[in-house]
Design an enzyme around this catalytic site. Sequence first.
Site, PDB file in Angstrom:
ATOM      1  N   ARG A 113       0.821  -1.209   0.000  1.00 51.07           N
ATOM      2  CA  ARG A 113       0.000   0.000   0.000  1.00 51.07           C
ATOM      3  C   ARG A 113       0.852   1.254   0.000  1.00 51.07           C
ATOM      4  NH1 ARG A 113      -3.904  -1.213   4.940  1.00 51.07           N
ATOM      5  NH2 ARG A 113      -1.966  -2.193   5.646  1.00 51.07           N
TER       6      ARG A 113
ATOM      7  N   HIS B 240      -8.547 -10.193  -0.654  1.00 55.36           N
ATOM      8  CA  HIS B 240      -8.242 -11.253  -1.618  1.00 55.36           C
ATOM      9  C   HIS B 240      -9.037 -11.072  -2.901  1.00 55.36           C
ATOM     10  CE1 HIS B 240      -6.784 -14.326   1.647  1.00 55.36           C
ATOM     11  NE2 HIS B 240      -6.030 -13.244   1.573  1.00 55.36           N
TER      12      HIS B 240
ATOM     13  N   LYS C  93      -5.458 -18.398   1.456  1.00 55.93           N
ATOM     14  CA  LYS C  93      -6.702 -18.929   1.971  1.00 55.93           C
ATOM     15  C   LYS C  93      -7.162 -18.087   3.163  1.00 55.93           C
ATOM     16  CE  LYS C  93      -3.615 -21.891   4.289  1.00 55.93           C
ATOM     17  NZ  LYS C  93      -2.740 -20.785   4.068  1.00 55.93           N
TER      18      LYS C  93
END
Length: 338
Positions: free
Chosen positions: A40, A82, A100
């Site tokens: 970021r 995600h 995940k």
Amino acid sequence: MTDDNGGLRWGVVGTGGIAHSFLEGLRAIPSATVTAVGSRTRERADEFADAWGVPERHGSYEELAQSPNVDAVYVATPHPWHHPNTLTCLNAGKHVLVEKPMAMNALQVSEMVAAARANDRFLMEAMWTRYLPVSRLVRELVDDGAIGEVCWLSAEFGANVPYDPDHRIFNADLGGGALLDLGIYPLAFASRHLGELTVVGATRQLSPDRMVDTHTTVLVRGENGATGTLSCSSRTTLPNRAVVAGSKGWLEIPNFFAATTAVLHRDGREREEFHRPFRANGYEYEAEEVARCVAAGERESPDMPWSESLHLARISDQIRDVGGLVYSPANVKAVPLG
């Protein structure tokens, strides 16, 4: 689009601890290179890149996705990002390995799969445990009938994390909660050995601010009637083992989410212990699977296909419904639990 050695050129989205672990695993693959990192802020990208010797540094994920020097992207951001990060990379023509759980819910996963299909790109949920040597061995033993017909299994994953409302695992705005963060491991294990799952029941305990679950236990039934008990916890350290029991014996997998050992107990026979150590830290095997699939022109892994990620997301959604776990539609605002 590969490097001079025929290996994938990786870009990394996110600079947290899991990204460091993934790069440690990549070191065990001579043909793999990491060419870019995105964060970021440029400062965080520079810090990560300096630590790993990565040449390209980008102060946004969008910049990294546009790099001509990246073939595949590893998405290592928190759960709520995600979905957007993966869509950005797929739409820029990159192959994607996404951490995940693949996304916050099944709807988001379906949109990610649709984007992979539309862009003709590889996409896989980073269920790294599925590619470990011991995991493959256990699957072979079960498929070969070493324990007979599978009747029951259990799996649990828990760690005692001191409560801090700003910590990622307790922060609903970051997709916190034991179910999403830790429960994906037992769920994936059950799905692998029981097939399509049905949620029979679920119970949970809440954080002090009642914003996320800190312990969830689920009873599931497999497609052939076998049952499973699955638990995840951020409030206590659990045994963190898995057991698959059949009509002729049972298999025990200590530390199943990062296993190097499995123990086979066959009725009327001496126990058999199997050891399969990692070459590095275990993350190298999922990275190798991505490279293998891309080189073969495959767009999903046969061991972790898109249908499996959709299945796991739908089951997770069902468990949240049964247990009363609620996330806002945008998945970025906390909703108090009952």
